[in-house]
Design an enzyme around this catalytic site. Structure first.
Site, PDB file in Angstrom:
ATOM      1  N   GLN A 251      53.844 -19.801  41.502  1.00 11.45           N
ATOM      2  CA  GLN A 251      53.571 -18.360  41.459  1.00 11.45           C
ATOM      3  C   GLN A 251      54.634 -17.553  42.189  1.00 11.45           C
ATOM      4  OE1 GLN A 251      50.925 -16.851  39.631  1.00 11.45           O
ATOM      5  NE2 GLN A 251      51.140 -18.923  38.817  1.00 11.45           N
ATOM      6  N   HIS A 254      57.561 -15.630  40.375  1.00 14.75           N
ATOM      7  CA  HIS A 254      57.398 -14.367  39.652  1.00 14.75           C
ATOM      8  C   HIS A 254      58.404 -13.319  40.095  1.00 14.75           C
ATOM      9  CE1 HIS A 254      54.051 -14.134  36.821  1.00 14.75           C
ATOM     10  NE2 HIS A 254      53.426 -15.042  37.531  1.00 14.75           N
ATOM     11  N   GLU A 319      45.066 -12.219  44.942  1.00 18.39           N
ATOM     12  CA  GLU A 319      44.932 -12.068  43.490  1.00 18.39           C
ATOM     13  C   GLU A 319      44.459 -13.376  42.845  1.00 18.39           C
ATOM     14  OE1 GLU A 319      47.769 -10.935  39.650  1.00 18.39           O
ATOM     15  OE2 GLU A 319      48.671 -11.522  41.559  1.00 18.39           O
ATOM     16  N   HIS A 320      45.210 -14.443  43.058  1.00 22.68           N
ATOM     17  CA  HIS A 320      44.842 -15.763  42.537  1.00 22.68           C
ATOM     18  C   HIS A 320      44.402 -16.642  43.700  1.00 22.68           C
ATOM     19  CE1 HIS A 320      48.179 -14.335  39.851  1.00 22.68           C
ATOM     20  NE2 HIS A 320      47.281 -14.634  38.923  1.00 22.68           N
ATOM     21  N   ASP A 353      47.150 -17.686  33.697  1.00 24.28           N
ATOM     22  CA  ASP A 353      48.225 -16.761  33.348  1.00 24.28           C
ATOM     23  C   ASP A 353      48.517 -16.749  31.859  1.00 24.28           C
ATOM     24  OD1 ASP A 353      48.717 -15.814  35.880  1.00 24.28           O
ATOM     25  OD2 ASP A 353      50.440 -17.107  36.276  1.00 24.28           O
ATOM     26  N   HIS A 413      19.713  27.050  38.962  1.00 19.93           N
ATOM     27  CA  HIS A 413      19.278  25.748  38.456  1.00 19.93           C
ATOM     28  C   HIS A 413      17.765  25.767  38.183  1.00 19.93           C
ATOM     29  CE1 HIS A 413      23.161  24.335  39.867  1.00 19.93           C
ATOM     30  NE2 HIS A 413      22.886  23.072  39.524  1.00 19.93           N
TER      31      HIS A 413
END
Length: 436
Positions: A251, A254, A319-320, A353, A413
């Site tokens: 990862q 990336h 995230e992961h 992914d 109202h």
């Protein structure tokens, strides 16, 4: 709690400084796009991507030509992956029901799930052509029946990437533009002379794309803040250093700022993983990228107990989250803050992914504390409606409404209710007074 860092990443103050620089660049760039439209977009594309075609939007002929360059095997693999994503998204969509109830005689309440009417899907691809991101955004929006789907992706090595374009087209994009970065996100959200603005932006991207979406939120909807990839490996001595290091570096490649963290209660595993990362970085073709991320954003955290690991994992809210322990389902049952879980040594983040079917656009920078990832429901708006069908119900609800409005001092109202009490209930309520 006993927490020991065997490796730390870049200090938080330096990360915040980087974020501040990004904010300034994005703010000025978006202002330029809003002011000068297509001219600004073209200049930015030339500057950052060295790409200046006659038109950024691909014609049907250009799309067909690019798709013809994708091999039969690659096309079959794309279709397989997209089928998995569509099937899971459809199952999620089928779980979302329109409802209508009658809580009391003559009062009808309900809600409808209505698709967002136009969506801009950003598919990253400057460094690596993110083919899978087209499935995650475009195909999922298509399952939600969004009537107008625009897809943007940057050129790859100076030209449209055939596989990415094929995935966008197969996914159901109505417009495909070869455009990247802030200029793509800004053009889709703000509109230009040649691109009509959308109602919502989705898709992952680098820090600049994520910041652009953050600044545009409010003018348009967004899926979530999906910045540089993050991964957290939670592991004990049931696995080895090679597996952990492979998942971390897999990862980290990336980008140059992708956090990769090992959280473990095994000192031996921690030490072995550090050694394995050094070994793998000598043979990994993407070591220049992964190594920089690991150097600046990699961390190894040693805990005493599983409870400490759980608490720390929820604090990190990665995230992961790859879980490889003797109690994976315990983490599934008890974790509350994350993007997506990948349970057991047979599972890996790359599956999520690329192909397994769950969506890979996930919350970063601790956003997992308040949102999950992109899914078919993000493209749907749940709108309520009300209907009163009898005079008795109008008068009955109206009396409650009248009194509650005046409790707050809202005379206008209250009169909306009172006029119904008079008309449908036959009760003479003085103007501005509560219904009996």
């Amino acid at each position: 709690m006993t927490i020991e860092y065997l490796k730390r990443g870049k200090p938080e103050a330096e990360r915040s400084e980087d974020d501040a620089k990004t904010r300034q660049i994005v703010e000025s760039t978006l202002a330029d796009i809003e002011a000068r439209g297509d001219r600004a977009v073209r200049e930015l594309s030339e500057k950052f991507d060295s790409y200046a075609p006659p038109a950024f939007r691909l014609s049907e002929g250009e799309i067909e030509g690019l798709m013809s360059r994708v091999s039969d095997r690659d096309m079959a693999d794309l279709k397989f992956a997209q089928e998995q994503v569509r099937n899971f998204a459809q199952a999620q969509r089928d779980s979302m029901l329109d409802i209508e109830v009658e809580p009391m005689p003559g009062v009808i309440l309900g809600h409808k799930n209505i698709p967002v009417q136009s969506v801009g899907c950003y598919v990253p691809g400057g460094k690596f052509p993110m083919v899978a991101s087209a499935h995650m955004s475009v195909a999922t929006a298509s399952v939600a029946k969004v009537p107008r789907i625009i897809a943007c992706t940057p050129p790859f090595k100076g030209a449209p990437n055939p596989a990415v374009i094929a995935a966008m087209h197969l996914g159901g994009a109505h417009e495909i533009h070869v455009l990247g970065g802030i200029q793509a996100v800004g053009a889709m959200a703000l509109g230009t002379e040649t691109i009509d603005p959308v109602h919502m932006l989705v898709g992952p991207g680098n820090a600049f794309v994520a910041e652009a979406k953050r600044q545009l939120f409010g003018r348009v909807g967004i899926d979530l803040f999906a910045g540089p990839t993050e991964t957290l490996v939670i592991a004990d001595d049931t696995v080895d250093g090679e597996l952990c290091a492979t998942d971390l570096l897999g990862q980290a490649e990336h980008g140059y700022n992708s956090p990769a963290v090992l959280l473990t209660n095994s000192r031996k595993l921690a030490v072995d993983t550090l050694a394995e990362t050094e070994r793998l970085l000598k043979i990994l073709p993407t070591a220049d990228t992964a190594g920089k991320s690991w150097e600046d954003y990699g961390e190894v955290i040693l805990c005493d107990t599983y409870d400490e690991m759980l608490s720390m994992a929820d604090e990190i809210a990665s995230e992961h989250v790859q879980v490889m322990t003797d109690r994976d389902d315990w983490f599934l049952e008890n974790m509350t803050c994350y993007g997506a879980l990948f349970l057991g040594p047979r599972t890996n983040v790359a599956n999520g992914d690329k192909v397994i079917g769950t969506n890979h656009t996930l919350p970063t920078k601790k956003a997992g504390r308040y949102t999950g990832g992109l899914w078919v429901g993000k493209f749907l708006k749940t709108h309520s409606y009300q209907k009163i069908t009898t005079d008795a119900a109008a008068a009955d609800i109206g009396a409650y409404c009248s009194r509650l409005c005046l409790l707050e001092g809202f005379v206008g109202h209250a009169e909306q209710a009172n006029v119904r009490v008079r008309r449908y209930g036959g009760v003479n309520v003085p103007y501005g007074e509560p219904a009996p």
